[in-house]
Design an enzyme around this catalytic site. Structure first.
Site, mmCIF file in Angstrom:
data_model
loop_
_atom_site.group_PDB
_atom_site.id
_atom_site.type_symbol
_atom_site.label_atom_id
_atom_site.label_comp_id
_atom_site.label_asym_id
_atom_site.label_seq_id
_atom_site.Cartn_x
_atom_site.Cartn_y
_atom_site.Cartn_z
ATOM 1 N N VAL B 43 0.868 -1.181 0.000
ATOM 2 C CA VAL B 43 0.000 0.000 0.000
ATOM 3 C C VAL B 43 0.902 1.228 0.000
ATOM 4 O O VAL B 43 1.649 1.453 0.965
ATOM 5 C CB VAL B 43 -0.925 0.006 1.236
ATOM 6 C CG1 VAL B 43 -1.763 1.285 1.276
ATOM 7 C CG2 VAL B 43 -1.827 -1.227 1.238
ATOM 8 N N SER B 76 9.059 10.775 4.831
ATOM 9 C CA SER B 76 7.634 11.001 5.066
ATOM 10 C C SER B 76 7.333 11.150 6.559
ATOM 11 O O SER B 76 7.803 10.360 7.390
ATOM 12 C CB SER B 76 6.826 9.837 4.502
ATOM 13 O OG SER B 76 5.500 9.895 4.988
ATOM 14 N N SER B 78 4.666 10.493 7.833
ATOM 15 C CA SER B 78 3.685 9.483 8.222
ATOM 16 C C SER B 78 4.325 8.235 8.808
ATOM 17 O O SER B 78 3.625 7.380 9.363
ATOM 18 C CB SER B 78 2.849 9.069 7.001
ATOM 19 O OG SER B 78 2.191 10.171 6.442
ATOM 20 N N LYS B 163 -16.948 3.818 -0.850
ATOM 21 C CA LYS B 163 -17.853 4.955 -0.931
ATOM 22 C C LYS B 163 -17.941 5.649 0.417
ATOM 23 O O LYS B 163 -19.017 5.856 0.984
ATOM 24 C CB LYS B 163 -19.227 4.490 -1.418
ATOM 25 C CG LYS B 163 -19.211 3.823 -2.773
ATOM 26 C CD LYS B 163 -18.898 4.786 -3.902
ATOM 27 C CE LYS B 163 -17.593 4.487 -4.577
ATOM 28 N NZ LYS B 163 -17.255 5.463 -5.638
ATOM 29 N N ASP B 226 -17.344 9.998 -8.724
ATOM 30 C CA ASP B 226 -16.610 10.289 -7.495
ATOM 31 C C ASP B 226 -16.224 11.762 -7.422
ATOM 32 O O ASP B 226 -16.477 12.429 -6.420
ATOM 33 C CB ASP B 226 -15.351 9.412 -7.453
ATOM 34 C CG ASP B 226 -14.508 9.658 -6.216
ATOM 35 O OD1 ASP B 226 -15.014 9.391 -5.114
ATOM 36 O OD2 ASP B 226 -13.371 10.124 -6.350
ATOM 37 N N GLU B 230 -18.094 14.559 -4.865
ATOM 38 C CA GLU B 230 -17.442 15.295 -3.771
ATOM 39 C C GLU B 230 -17.530 16.792 -3.995
ATOM 40 O O GLU B 230 -17.548 17.568 -3.045
ATOM 41 C CB GLU B 230 -15.989 14.837 -3.584
ATOM 42 C CG GLU B 230 -15.011 15.330 -4.622
ATOM 43 C CD GLU B 230 -13.640 14.659 -4.512
ATOM 44 O OE1 GLU B 230 -13.510 13.657 -3.801
ATOM 45 O OE2 GLU B 230 -12.699 15.144 -5.169
#
Lengths: 494, 494
Positions: B43, B76, B78, B163, B226, B230
């Site tokens: 990921v 990063s 994160s 979603k 999408d 939004e």
């Protein structure tokens, strides 16, 4: 810019000089020579620009033997007004647009942008060999570039772009009939010049429209500054600002008429007049609370600059043009919604009726009832910050100073804002060109949100001394002063 | 949609049936088989989606021998949180994004859109032969199409598109740990399927995320619905609506807290809950003044539909994507301005503190103080009209009903609005994906202006019986009811 007929002068601007040509009715006898063989001028379209330009050119060329004809689409509802103004099928000065295009030596394309995008090929197909293609802004170049096309070879392509709406072009020409040179400034561009007479023809056309001073640009620069300007300080930002300020004053407790006066009236009246007569810095001096002006200016400059930069990017990239084409496709089956339903505009008549009445205290600043005929410092700070944001963004993108101050300041305070003062802002937005109407719908709300969500909530922060100093020292003030020397001594009366 | 592992069911929707797959934790043992040889899942990115998907997949695949690794850009910020969540450089489940991409059989690209636009080539260059490219929305297809490029040949390209926002994907998965199938619905698409296992892998990934039901779409349809969603009912329109309604109630005399409650609280609280539990028509029934609801609905439907159509055109045309890229270039040198400075949000804490207090009369409709725990009819009418405008525009553009109701209704009332209720709308807008933040800035003010300038001024006109009947008879209600049958029996708790 060069001319074998008119005198090209140098105007001192920040960082150097720019070539300009001064207008004037004394130059009208020189127009036939400068037009170099143009015997018939065809104006296609009878919107505000088409109407004004056809009438001004016909008046300026009266007695020269050069004819001005109007070309309309079959069944056009404008034919009646054109006839009432003296154009006639009988003498060949009013006719089908393609027939007029085919018969003219200079074909001025003043039909709506979307119609031009849809129909330019059939117009090009009927042109006489060597006929000059005339534009009043750069939209068509943007469209042709976007679709990978170009103007037809062998034809001069020139532009004369009045820095004011069509009604002003006509009205100031008439009001200035006895004042040499009264009219709306214009930029000119020569995009293709196969016979070498492009600049002279463009100058003749511009002087014939009544332009007091004419400056040079390119079609690309004109397109960008014109489309960005109308989406920003000329229309979009003004609309967004007055919507934001009206609600701001209403929530602050002002009654509708006072809120209208502190927002819209302040801008279209005293702020516009102050800038027109005494320049931008004078607005700050006219505010009772100059620190509040500085704080409003500081809070609004960055968000306004961000938005002008965004609009500029989208226009330069072609994105904005795509959105206009897409909108016109959607609107083919239904009318554009009007924006005049906003609560403020229902008070226009009442506000206008109060003007000049003896018992009405003109109140734009200070505390209610104290009769200070100044300008509201918050409204003024936000407005001037947005104007300077556009000036600075245009300068950063390399535009000529004549173009910068005309497109950001002079067109606003000498053409559009006086019209808004006479009608109202919503009327202007609902009655300008379709491209401008679409752009105002698109960007006005963005400015409103920037004022409401970023600028106004930060009014209590101290003024940014760097921003204030940059404002005071901005080279635009010198450029504006240079342009003001060429300004005719007549104020537009609407 | 086909599967050799999971049971594909037919869901009855207006005009026919659609293939769907029901989720559930009982299916987790089937995931390795359905993944067809995927041993390592990488990921890339640790935004809300990256974080949620990495955690859910790791939990769902625990004990199978399939590893989930997280890839981050060098330096990063994160990395710390990823380590705190148990991903580790030591065991190879946390590393440089290109190294993780090179080592994985399924590479899920969850870095920001602009980073993906800038860096997809170097990611593609390091992929193992035949490794599957995984997306969670269609942005990259839009970008590749715009630049005349394509995905690399020989790689399966699949998408699983929850979603709901990333936080909901994780939170509902955890909260539903004991409820079979609790999670966020997802659409899946197979864009390239060289080895024929695309659908099974996408279904495994979707079920592994906890999706209660998975439906099929295409990357192009997903991208359009999408991005439009939004910008419209999910974020942009909600933001524009509450800004408009807050000022509307303030000018009408309401104090700030009441104005906040009648605008934002009404939508994020009772309106969202009513739709989630009982459907759209139930909102009308919950309004004390149903005629006022009908008038508000009638006044707002057309301007809202016009805006959704405009957004759809710009997204489908690529214009919207260009504007995101241009904005990212401008923002490279400065941060995006926040919108949380709007006056309303300074009252969030006070409003939230009043919730559930014994002496606080919950008041959303009727007259102040009468304790009617309904919903404000004007706010409700405008909101539901906008939601239906999006439903109808999506239906007119040919989207599948599962996509329409998930992207227009379910994602709003079961994911985003509960989050806005817990934080506030401005917090959501300032903290969603960069593409969504830019879109909300761009379109929120347009909705605000449409409500302020067109809808609210027309509230006194009679309701349009055709529009009201179209609302009552809308096929979306059946589609929503069919989807509701698959809805897990757990409400999200934020």
């Amino acid at each position: 810019m060069k001319s074998s007929v008119f005198q090209v002068e140098s105007m001192v601007v920040p960082g150097g000089t720019e070539s300009i040509v001064r207008g004037g009715r004394d130059l009208f006898p020189l127009l036939p020579e400068a037009l170099h063989g143009v015997e018939r001028i065809g104006v296609l379209g009878w919107g505000p620009q088409g109407r004004a330009q056809a009438l001004n050119l016909r008046d300026s060329l009266a007695g020269t033997g050069i004819t001005v004809s109007v070309g309309l689409r079959p069944g056009s509802a404008s034919a009646e007004d054109a006839r009432a103004q003296g154009f006639s099928e009988d003498d060949g000065t009013l006719g089908d647009w393609l027939e007029v295009a085919a018969a003219s030596d200079l074909v001025i394309l003043l039909i709506a942008d979307a119609a031009l995008a849809a129909n330019h090929e059939q117009i090009f197909a009927v042109l006489k060999p060597g006929a000059t293609i005339g534009l009043s802004h750069g939209f068509l170049l943007g469209h042709l570039t976007a679709i990978g096309s170009d103007f037809p070879a062998g034809h001069p392509v020139i532009a004369v772009c009045p820095k004011g709406m069509g009604d002003s072009v006509r009205r100031l020409y008439q009001q200035g009939a006895t004042v040499n040179g009264a009219g709306i400034n214009a930029s000119i561009a020569v995009h293709a010049d196969p016979d070498g007479h492009g600049w002279d023809r463009a100058l003749a056309w511009s002087i014939g429209l009544g332009s007091p001073y004419t400056f040079a640009t390119t079609l690309a620069d004109e397109y960008r500054s014109d489309i960005v300007g109308e989406r920003a300080i000329l229309l979009g930002a003004v609309h967004g600002l007055v919507e934001a300020m009206y609600r701001y004053f209403r929530i602050d407790g002002a009654d509708p008429v006072t809120a209208y006066e502190r927002s819209t009236e302040a801008i279209t009246g005293p702020i516009a007049r102050t800038i027109s007569n005494d320049g931008l810095v004078a607005v700050r001096a006219a505010c009772g609370d100059q620190d509040l002006f500085d704080r409003a200016y500081s809070a609004a400059y960055r968000p306004a600059r961000d938005l002008v930069a965004e609009i500029y990017d989208e226009v330069a990239d072609g994105t904005e043009l795509r959105s206009v084409i897409l909108a016109e496709q959607r609107l083919a089956t239904r009318p554009m919604t009007e924006i005049g339903g906003s609560p403020m505009w229902s008070h226009s008549t009442e506000v206008h009726a109060r003007r000049g009445t003896p018992d009405h205290t003109v109140w734009y600043g200070g505390s209610e009832g104290d009769g200070v005929a100044g300008v509201d410092a918050v409204t003024a700070g936000l407005f001037v910050a947005t104007m300077m944001a556009q000036v600075d963004e245009f300068a950063a993108r390399g535009h000529a100073w004549s173009e910068i101050v005309n497109e950001s300041v002079i067109e606003a305070v000498d053409s559009l804002l006086p019209y808004m003062h006479a009608r109202d802002v919503a009327y202007m937005v609902d009655n300008c060109s379709r491209t401008a109407r679409l752009g105002t719908r698109r960007w006005g709300p963005r400015f409103q949100a920037a004022y409401e969500q970023i600028a106004l909530p930060h009014l209590d922060r101290p003024a940014d001394p760097t921003l204030v100093k940059d404002f005071e020292d901005n080279p635009a003030h010198d450029a504006l002063a240079a342009a003001a020397k060429l300004r005719p001594s007549v104020d537009i009366s609407v």
